[in-house]
Design a protein around this motif. Structure first.
Motif, PDB file in Angstrom:
ATOM      1  N   ILE A  40      10.371   0.036   4.606  1.00  0.00           N
ATOM      2  CA  ILE A  40       9.738   1.079   3.789  1.00  0.00           C
ATOM      3  C   ILE A  40       9.354   0.524   2.424  1.00  0.00           C
ATOM      4  CG2 ILE A  40      10.163   3.281   2.627  1.00  0.00           C
ATOM      5  CD1 ILE A  40      11.911   4.028   5.073  1.00  0.00           C
ATOM      6  N   LEU A  41      10.234  -0.252   1.826  1.00  0.00           N
ATOM      7  CA  LEU A  41       9.959  -0.846   0.523  1.00  0.00           C
ATOM      8  C   LEU A  41       8.735  -1.757   0.569  1.00  0.00           C
ATOM      9  CD1 LEU A  41      11.030  -1.236  -2.410  1.00  0.00           C
ATOM     10  CD2 LEU A  41      12.280  -3.202  -1.523  1.00  0.00           C
ATOM     11  N   HIS A  42       8.634  -2.568   1.612  1.00  0.00           N
ATOM     12  CA  HIS A  42       7.486  -3.472   1.710  1.00  0.00           C
ATOM     13  C   HIS A  42       6.210  -2.719   2.071  1.00  0.00           C
ATOM     14  CE1 HIS A  42      10.391  -6.574   1.168  1.00  0.00           C
ATOM     15  NE2 HIS A  42       9.399  -7.410   0.983  1.00  0.00           N
ATOM     16  N   GLY A  43       6.332  -1.630   2.795  1.00  0.00           N
ATOM     17  CA  GLY A  43       5.169  -0.769   3.010  1.00  0.00           C
ATOM     18  C   GLY A  43       4.675  -0.202   1.691  1.00  0.00           C
ATOM     19  N   LEU A  44       5.610   0.161   0.828  1.00  0.00           N
ATOM     20  CA  LEU A  44       5.251   0.643  -0.507  1.00  0.00           C
ATOM     21  C   LEU A  44       4.603  -0.468  -1.336  1.00  0.00           C
ATOM     22  CD1 LEU A  44       5.451   3.045  -2.506  1.00  0.00           C
ATOM     23  CD2 LEU A  44       7.616   2.059  -3.234  1.00  0.00           C
ATOM     24  N   PHE A  45       5.132  -1.681  -1.248  1.00  0.00           N
ATOM     25  CA  PHE A  45       4.518  -2.815  -1.943  1.00  0.00           C
ATOM     26  C   PHE A  45       3.070  -3.017  -1.496  1.00  0.00           C
ATOM     27  CE2 PHE A  45       8.829  -5.119  -2.528  1.00  0.00           C
ATOM     28  CZ  PHE A  45       9.058  -4.430  -3.706  1.00  0.00           C
ATOM     29  N   ILE A  46       2.840  -2.950  -0.194  1.00  0.00           N
ATOM     30  CA  ILE A  46       1.489  -3.137   0.339  1.00  0.00           C
ATOM     31  C   ILE A  46       0.576  -2.007  -0.112  1.00  0.00           C
ATOM     32  CG2 ILE A  46       0.147  -3.191   2.482  1.00  0.00           C
ATOM     33  CD1 ILE A  46       2.585  -4.660   3.730  1.00  0.00           C
ATOM     34  N   PHE A  47       1.083  -0.792  -0.102  1.00  0.00           N
ATOM     35  CA  PHE A  47       0.297   0.352  -0.558  1.00  0.00           C
ATOM     36  C   PHE A  47      -0.111   0.190  -2.020  1.00  0.00           C
ATOM     37  CE2 PHE A  47       0.208   4.542  -2.627  1.00  0.00           C
ATOM     38  CZ  PHE A  47      -0.849   5.116  -1.937  1.00  0.00           C
ATOM     39  N   VAL A  48       0.845  -0.199  -2.866  1.00  0.00           N
ATOM     40  CA  VAL A  48       0.560  -0.378  -4.291  1.00  0.00           C
ATOM     41  C   VAL A  48      -0.486  -1.468  -4.492  1.00  0.00           C
ATOM     42  CG1 VAL A  48       1.568  -1.206  -6.472  1.00  0.00           C
ATOM     43  CG2 VAL A  48       2.750   0.523  -5.116  1.00  0.00           C
ATOM     44  N   TYR A  49      -0.337  -2.589  -3.783  1.00  0.00           N
ATOM     45  CA  TYR A  49      -1.321  -3.672  -3.900  1.00  0.00           C
ATOM     46  C   TYR A  49      -2.710  -3.195  -3.491  1.00  0.00           C
ATOM     47  CZ  TYR A  49      -4.037  -7.792  -2.748  1.00  0.00           C
ATOM     48  OH  TYR A  49      -5.033  -8.711  -2.670  1.00  0.00           O
ATOM     49  N   ASN A  50      -2.792  -2.534  -2.345  1.00  0.00           N
ATOM     50  CA  ASN A  50      -4.099  -2.081  -1.861  1.00  0.00           C
ATOM     51  C   ASN A  50      -4.746  -1.084  -2.808  1.00  0.00           C
ATOM     52  OD1 ASN A  50      -4.236  -3.650   0.427  1.00  0.00           O
ATOM     53  ND2 ASN A  50      -3.207  -2.129   1.692  1.00  0.00           N
ATOM     54  N   GLU A  51      -4.000  -0.137  -3.303  1.00  0.00           N
ATOM     55  CA  GLU A  51      -4.578   0.899  -4.155  1.00  0.00           C
ATOM     56  C   GLU A  51      -4.998   0.356  -5.520  1.00  0.00           C
ATOM     57  OE1 GLU A  51      -5.477   3.985  -3.268  1.00  0.00           O
ATOM     58  OE2 GLU A  51      -4.865   3.321  -1.279  1.00  0.00           O
ATOM     59  N   ILE A  52      -4.136  -0.406  -6.141  1.00  0.00           N
ATOM     60  CA  ILE A  52      -4.464  -0.912  -7.479  1.00  0.00           C
ATOM     61  C   ILE A  52      -5.598  -1.931  -7.422  1.00  0.00           C
ATOM     62  CG2 ILE A  52      -3.598  -2.301  -9.412  1.00  0.00           C
ATOM     63  CD1 ILE A  52      -0.909  -0.888  -9.026  1.00  0.00           C
ATOM     64  N   PHE A  53      -5.485  -2.892  -6.529  1.00  0.00           N
ATOM     65  CA  PHE A  53      -6.480  -3.950  -6.508  1.00  0.00           C
ATOM     66  C   PHE A  53      -7.806  -3.509  -5.890  1.00  0.00           C
ATOM     67  CE2 PHE A  53      -2.703  -6.231  -7.504  1.00  0.00           C
ATOM     68  CZ  PHE A  53      -3.116  -7.307  -8.260  1.00  0.00           C
ATOM     69  N   SER A  54      -7.785  -2.523  -5.011  1.00  0.00           N
ATOM     70  CA  SER A  54      -9.059  -2.028  -4.489  1.00  0.00           C
ATOM     71  C   SER A  54      -9.772  -1.173  -5.532  1.00  0.00           C
ATOM     72  CB  SER A  54      -8.866  -1.242  -3.198  1.00  0.00           C
ATOM     73  OG  SER A  54      -8.182  -0.033  -3.450  1.00  0.00           O
ATOM     74  N   ALA A  55      -9.026  -0.457  -6.369  1.00  0.00           N
ATOM     75  CA  ALA A  55      -9.652   0.317  -7.439  1.00  0.00           C
ATOM     76  C   ALA A  55     -10.332  -0.609  -8.445  1.00  0.00           C
ATOM     77  CB  ALA A  55      -8.614   1.185  -8.144  1.00  0.00           C
TER      78      ALA A  55
END
Length: 142
Positions: A40-55
């Motif tokens: 779950i923690l690494h899923g959150l890490f991936i989500f944060v990376y995708n959202e911040i860097f895609s924005a």
């Protein structure tokens, strides 16, 4: 090669969470909880990376490498802080060694573990390794 950063981060997070849960639960419950929470923690890490860097329109292999390098450093720091002294590292190694030995499990649980390995984990491992290799070989030929 940079995929190992994700593995290092995942293993360090799992070990740190295992250490946290092992005092309240048995070792098998603690490793299950740690594994699930690390996923779950690494899923959150991936989500944060995708959202911040895609924005910011910055999703590139370089930013992914830098991000996972930073995450691996933070999680390794978390593990070393949670373990602290040398005796804690030795105790963790002893606890993990007792987990690997399946002699402590009763016959029914050991049977279920082996069935799960043979029918689920090993075929998934083969698919995870075999499919990217064939795709890489086919794309290099054409």
């Amino acid at each position: 090669m940079y995929f190992t950063l994700l593995l290092i981060s995942f293993i360090a997070a799992t070990l740190s969470l295992f250490r946290r849960h092992e005092t309240r639960n048995g070792p098998y419950t603690a490793i299950r909880l740690a594994f699930i929470q690390s996923l779950i923690l690494h899923g959150l890490f991936i989500f944060v990376y995708n959202e911040i860097f895609s924005a910011l329109n910055l999703i590139t292999p370089l930013t992914a490498r830098l991000y996972w390098f930073f995450v691996a450093l933070v999680v390794i720091g978390w593990l070393s802080r949670s373990l602290g002294a040398k005796s804690s590292w030795q105790q963790l190694r002893h606890q993990l060694g007792s987990l690997v030995r399946v002699r402590t499990l009763d016959g029914r649980s050991r049977f279920l573990l082996y069935i799960g390995l043979v029918l689920i984990i090993i075929p998934l491992l083969i698919l995870a390794v075999y499919t990217p290799l064939t795709i890489t070989i086919r794309t290099s030929i054409t």
